[in-house]
Design a protein around this motif. Structure first.
Motif, PDB file in Angstrom:
ATOM      1  N   SER A 284      -5.382 -21.829  -8.273  1.00  0.00           N
ATOM      2  CA  SER A 284      -4.175 -21.955  -7.447  1.00  0.00           C
ATOM      3  C   SER A 284      -3.547 -23.322  -7.689  1.00  0.00           C
ATOM      4  O   SER A 284      -4.251 -24.313  -7.937  1.00  0.00           O
TER       5      SER A 284
ATOM      6  N   SER B 274       4.602 -17.713  -5.540  1.00  0.00           N
ATOM      7  CA  SER B 274       4.260 -17.646  -4.115  1.00  0.00           C
ATOM      8  C   SER B 274       4.722 -16.348  -3.465  1.00  0.00           C
ATOM      9  O   SER B 274       4.027 -15.796  -2.596  1.00  0.00           O
TER      10      SER B 274
ATOM     11  N   ILE C 202       2.244 -13.722  -4.551  1.00  0.00           N
ATOM     12  CA  ILE C 202       0.951 -13.972  -3.912  1.00  0.00           C
ATOM     13  C   ILE C 202       0.953 -13.440  -2.480  1.00  0.00           C
ATOM     14  O   ILE C 202       0.036 -12.724  -2.055  1.00  0.00           O
TER      15      ILE C 202
ATOM     16  N   LEU D 254      -6.177 -14.609  -0.734  1.00  0.00           N
ATOM     17  CA  LEU D 254      -5.415 -15.466  -1.646  1.00  0.00           C
ATOM     18  C   LEU D 254      -4.771 -16.604  -0.867  1.00  0.00           C
ATOM     19  O   LEU D 254      -4.434 -16.450   0.316  1.00  0.00           O
ATOM     20  N   ASP D 255      -4.584 -17.728  -1.524  1.00  0.00           N
ATOM     21  CA  ASP D 255      -4.005 -18.910  -0.883  1.00  0.00           C
ATOM     22  C   ASP D 255      -2.505 -18.688  -0.668  1.00  0.00           C
ATOM     23  O   ASP D 255      -1.718 -18.774  -1.605  1.00  0.00           O
TER      24      ASP D 255
ATOM     25  N   ALA E 204      -0.056 -21.500  -1.819  1.00  0.00           N
ATOM     26  CA  ALA E 204       0.051 -21.882  -3.228  1.00  0.00           C
ATOM     27  C   ALA E 204       1.424 -21.525  -3.787  1.00  0.00           C
ATOM     28  O   ALA E 204       2.015 -20.506  -3.436  1.00  0.00           O
TER      29      ALA E 204
ATOM     30  N   LEU F 187      -0.390 -18.844  -8.904  1.00  0.00           N
ATOM     31  CA  LEU F 187      -1.776 -18.433  -9.136  1.00  0.00           C
ATOM     32  C   LEU F 187      -1.904 -18.010 -10.589  1.00  0.00           C
ATOM     33  O   LEU F 187      -1.053 -17.278 -11.112  1.00  0.00           O
TER      34      LEU F 187
ATOM     35  N   GLU G 187      -7.328 -25.282  -6.300  1.00  0.00           N
ATOM     36  CA  GLU G 187      -8.556 -24.512  -6.189  1.00  0.00           C
ATOM     37  C   GLU G 187      -8.800 -23.793  -7.505  1.00  0.00           C
ATOM     38  O   GLU G 187      -7.867 -23.245  -8.104  1.00  0.00           O
TER      39      GLU G 187
END
Length: 452
Positions: A222, A250, A253, A264-265, A268, A271, A301
């Motif tokens: 990420s 984003s 995501i 999932l972040d 972020a 990814l 990450e």
């Protein structure tokens, strides 16, 4: 129009005129608003049906739009008023030869079905569009489809050794065959791949297969900024050739997380899902190189796994990105690509186009080869937003061309992108293309309005 002569030439039930059924063949997944209403749909069961349909159509100057599974994203299978839609969905034979590592297939088979048949012999058919479970192998050939692993393994044309094609006048020709090396004559097979049904109708393909894919190591990272993600992409591709290198922004995501709940972040900006399938311990070694490249670029990450099920979950998330974003609103789907060093300029430029036009644009990408899919979201009932979305669509294509890129990396030109094709190819190449089209289809019956 009297269809009796056509109906008499074909098996019972092959010619369909029921308006409710015909309506389902007017558009492909691009949902081209300019789609017409054909007079009939022909569901061919073999080469003979295609031959007779084209003979009749050429004699009567009736336009024919070839169609596979209808999963195309550029309007290549948009029906025409008064024309015929020629569907190959019922042409589904397949033969695997494990000795020559080839498959002889008819065009109606789905990509996933070819993969499964090959796997039964310990073999692998690599081209893997995100829609591999619903797209046909004939449509893949017609658009020269790519996919997630093409950064290392190439696209559809790299796996076509031969084909059977029916020309506009009904002539049937065989090109190539089950030979890994063959330099006899002009490379005509390559000419038909990616021609989107404008030069002939492919009725059989001879495909090259590979041994089963080795065990893989997957890296997921990420990033807080788009720039950091694209820097990592260039660092990875500068160091090795990954088996997969995919990008989600984003918007994608969050759209995927809304549906799949994978953790999932959500904060972020981007990814990356990267993979190595190098033999033996080399896969783990390449994974470590990719991990360090992501960390050096500022990844927030980084996750590494050799577990196949764990890795497939992230691959499935990437494949699901388009349907997930589509739940936000109607999509205009782009397919622009640029040379890898310009990828950062393209991604940040698309973000600026979205801001300037006040529309949501989600970017997903086969990042390892510079092929991006900007997804322009709009409400079709909002005229102003729809107008801005279409303006952004054109500006993104213009941007790709200014970056020495292409208006399509794998979806084809179809009808939605043909206005930009002369800007990419130039007048001389367009004139040459027209000469080839006129030579093979002098009456202009094959998919008129597509590409040219």
């Amino acid at each position: 129009m009297d269809l009796r002569a056509l109906t008499d030439r074909l098996p019972a039930g092959a010619v369909i005129t029921d308006p409710d059924i015909v309506a389902g063949y007017r558009q492909d997944r691009a949902l081209d608003p300019g789609a017409g209403t054909p007079v009939a749909v022909v569901r061919a069961t073999g080469t003979a049906d295609v031959r007779e349909t084209l003979r009749w159509a050429d004699d009567h100057r009736v336009p024919v739009v070839p169609r596979g599974a209808g999963s195309g994203l550029s309007g290549g299978a948009t029906a025409l008023d008064g024309g015929i839609v020629l569907s190959t969905e019922r042409m589904r034979d397949i033969r695997i030869d494990p000795v020559t590592r080839t498959a002889v297939v008819q065009p109606g088979l789905l990509n996933a079905e070819v993969k499964r048949a090959a796997a039964e012999h310990g073999l692998w058919y690599p081209p893997d569009p995100s829609s591999f479970e619903i797209c046909s192998i004939g449509g893949n050939a017609a658009t020269n489809a790519g996919g997630l692993c093409c950064v290392k393994y190439g696209v559809t044309t790299d796996y076509i050794l031969g084909m059977e094609v029916v020309l506009a006048d009904g002539s049937v020709v065989r090109l190539g065959g089950p030979r890994l090396k063959d330099s006899a004559g002009l490379a005509l097979t390559k000419m038909f791949v990616g021609s989107e049904g404008t030069l002939g109708v492919i009725t059989e393909l001879t495909l090259r297969l590979l041994p089963a894919q080795p065990a893989q190591c997957t890296v997921v990272a990420s990033f807080a900024t788009l720039t950091a993600a694209t820097e990592a992409i260039l660092a990875i591709t500068g160091a090795l050739r990954p088996a997969m290198l995919e990008f989600m922004d984003s918007v994608a995501i969050n759209a995927v997380e809304d549906e799949m709940r994978m953790g999932l972040d959500r904060g972020a900006a981007a990814l990356l899902v990267a993979r190595s399938d190098a033999p033996g311990e080399h896969a783990a070694q390449e994974a470590r190189v990719m991990v360090e490249a992501c960390r050096a670029a500022g990844a927030t990450e980084v996750f590494e796994t050799a577990d196949a099920e764990e890795a497939e979950a992230f691959t499935a998330a990437r494949r699901f990105a388009i349907p997930a974003v589509e739940r936000i609103g109607r999509l205009l789907l782009e397919d622009v690509g640029v040379p890898l060093p310009r990828l950062g300029d393209l991604v940040t430029g698309v973000a600026e186009i979205a801001r300037r036009n006040d529309v949501t644009v989600s970017v997903i990408a086969h990042a390892g080869d510079g092929n991006t899919h900007p997804l322009i979201v709009h409400d079709p009932d909002d005229a102003g937003e729809t107008e801005r979305a279409h303006r952004a669509f054109g500006e993104i294509m213009d941007l790709a061309l200014t970056l020495d890129g292409t208006i399509t990396g794998e979806h084809g030109v179809g009808r939605l992108k043909k206005a930009w094709l002369p800007d990419q190819l130039g007048p001389d190449v367009m004139a040459l293309t027209r000469r080839i089209k006129d030579a093979l289809d002098p009456h202009g019956i094959l998919n008129p309005g597509a590409v040219l």
